[in-house]
Design an enzyme around this catalytic site. Structure first.
Site: not given
Length: 544
Positions: A156, A304
């Site tokens: 990224d 997560d």
């Protein structure tokens, strides 16, 4: 002649504490940490003592109702303490069970037998890490002893040098034009790329850019997928560097890193209840399960934990394999350490207000909803209560506000017995990992920003910036974190000032609290000790 048979109230209370200490000597010889009955009995006693203490606090130590500062201070502290005890009771229930899956993994190695080994895509998400950090993760992923795998580096940061390095290593380099969705968006982009392959993977493994897998990471994790209901397997995170608390206090050889209790004891206990959750890195997921739920959720900055709930909502189970299969970098600086935990806290508050929150309309089981409530209670009660414990004694010394009106004997008999039993229980199951004072320091360090994240995040869950936890960097000199240290330095000076007022100025040495003054005195001395150690921890020592 028989006066020795008659004990004072304080002596009677001390006898009860000594009884707990005596049990502490004997209990480890009898206790089996894998036996649910042993664990349940011990934590049931802890729960009874917690409720006994809370009842005493609510009925005998609180200021009378009325429009007074004593009432406001007394009842507000009780409210924070009650919330903290409710959180503890939830933890006691969770810790009453344990599950270790090592034998299951061994028995199910290569469960696919004659069929070809499942194809695994290993996703390494990166944003701004240096090559020194990334290369060992990439090389470690390539060296895994699973034959049918592919390594993908998800950049990224859009760095040309990383693209070139991936080319030399023979791993796939994936990037995108923007950073929408942060880490979750980065991985979702990789899922779209993999979906276009002629043969998509059967499983995906997730590694943070600084986490190096052991050779058996995939083979051991994949073994648990013999159960077709399992959608995700999480493994613990271990670290090859000391965290800021260990390093700054010089305890890296004698005090475990701050996350050891969670990964080695709390997660296996959660797994026994079927509520172990994904922690991002060091996890493996079934491709079909991830596709079924539409990829990684982007509504929370802790994608997560939310991924766990999304999978559960979609009918998939999660499992936890408590074996050290990866090692990574713990945050080395206090700013990074506090930023990371504040982000975890904020993300949990976002989840609580999301489509998979405990009170939303979804397909989550009751235990999954309890799991979220337990996590929210932890963040919402622990850190505000720590701050209250540091500040409320000052109300007595400076303003003659009685916060706790109690006899010393009762404090020993109710709080002392409860505290010693909980300390005994936690250290029996966690083998000495819960250490008084140090445990307080670890929570106080980030208490202010974490408490702010908890409250603000619950009220306004969206619109908060995402901050990546920095790893590495220059650690060659002493750095004093003045911004983090300053509030606690002020608290320490005020606390010492309160003691001096009580010692030297009779006019300020109030007696309205009766023996409660002795309680506040001990409380204040303890705060001086904890605050002093906290200030030391804010002085970051050089690292080699």
């Amino acid at each position: 002649m028989h006066e020795f048979l008659y004990l004072s109230d304080i002596e009677s209370s001390l006898i009860r504490v000594m009884l707990v200490l005596g049990i502490a000597i004997i209990l480890p010889l009898w206790f089996d940490e894998k036996n649910h009955w042993h664990r349940s009995t011990m934590f049931a006693v802890a729960g009874v003592l917690a409720l006994r203490y809370l009842w005493w606090r609510a009925t005998e130590t609180i200021a009378p109702a009325g429009l007074t500062w004593d009432c406001l201070a007394s009842w507000s502290l009780l409210g924070l303490e009650a919330l903290s005890i409710i959180s503890s009771l939830s933890s006691f229930v969770i810790m009453s069970r344990i599950r270790h899956r090592g034998d299951e993994a061994t028995a199910q190695i290569n469960w696919w037998d004659a069929a070809s080994p499942p194809r695994v895509a290993i996703l390494i998400a990166s944003y701004n890490e240096e090559l020194e950090i990334l290369e060992r993760t990439i090389i470690g992923a390539k060296a895994l002893n699973h034959p049918n795998k592919e390594v993908l580096v998800l950049d990224d940061g859009r760095r040309d040098w990383l693209r070139d390095y991936c080319g030399t290593q023979g791993v796939r380099y994936v990037t995108r034009d923007d950073n929408v969705g942060s880490k979750a968006g980065n991985m979702n982009n990789a899922l779209r790329v993999l979906a276009q392959d002629a043969v998509p993977p059967d499983y995906i493994a997730v590694l943070d850019a600084d986490f190096v897998p052991h050779r058996g990471f995939l083979s051991r994790s994949l073994a648990l997928f013999h159960d077709p209901k399992i959608g995700l397997v999480q493994t613990p995170q271990h670290f090859f560097n000391a965290d800021p608390i260990q390093h700054n206090l010089g305890l890296s050889r004698s005090y475990p890193d701050e996350q050891r209790f969670f990964f080695d004891h709390l997660q296996p206990a959660r797994d026994a209840w079927g509520i172990a959750f994904c922690c991002g890195t060091s996890s493996v997921m079934r491709w079909q399960a991830v596709q079924d739920v539409g990829g990684f959720p982007t509504e929370s900055i802790t994608e997560d934990f939310m991924m766990t709930l999304v999978l559960r909502d979609g009918g998939w189970d999660t499992a936890y394999l408590d074996e050290p299969l990866t090692e990574g970098l713990a945050p080395e600086g206090l700013k990074e350490y506090v930023t990371q935990r504040s982000r975890w806290c904020l993300g949990m508050m976002q989840i609580a207000r999301s489509r998979v929150g405990p009170f939303a309309r979804n397909n989550l089981r009751l235990r999954d909803r309890w799991s979220v409530i337990d996590a929210v209670l932890y963040w919402l009660s622990t850190f505000p209560f720590r701050l209250a414990a540091l500040t409320y004694p000052l109300l007595y010394w400076y303003f003659n506000i009685t916060v706790v009106n109690a006899e010393v004997a009762d404090v020993i008999g109710y709080f002392g017995v409860y505290y010693m039993w909980v300390l005994l229980a936690m250290n029996v199951v966690a083998r000495g990992m819960v250490i008084p004072i140090l445990n307080d320091v670890s929570q106080i360090l980030g208490a202010i920003p974490i408490a702010r994240s908890a409250i603000v995040g619950l009220i306004q869950p969206n619109g908060h910036p995402f901050k990546v936890t920095a790893k590495g960097g220059d650690r060659s000199r002493i750095i004093i974190q003045w911004d983090l240290l300053r509030p606690y330095l002020i608290l320490l000076l005020l606390t010492i000032g309160g003691l001096l007022i009580g010692i030297f100025f009779d006019g300020f040495s109030f007696n309205d609290a009766g023996q409660g003054k002795s309680v506040v005195l001990f409380w204040t001395l303890y705060n001086v000790l904890v605050l002093s150690m906290t200030l030391i921890a804010f002085v970051e020592l050089p690292r080699e």
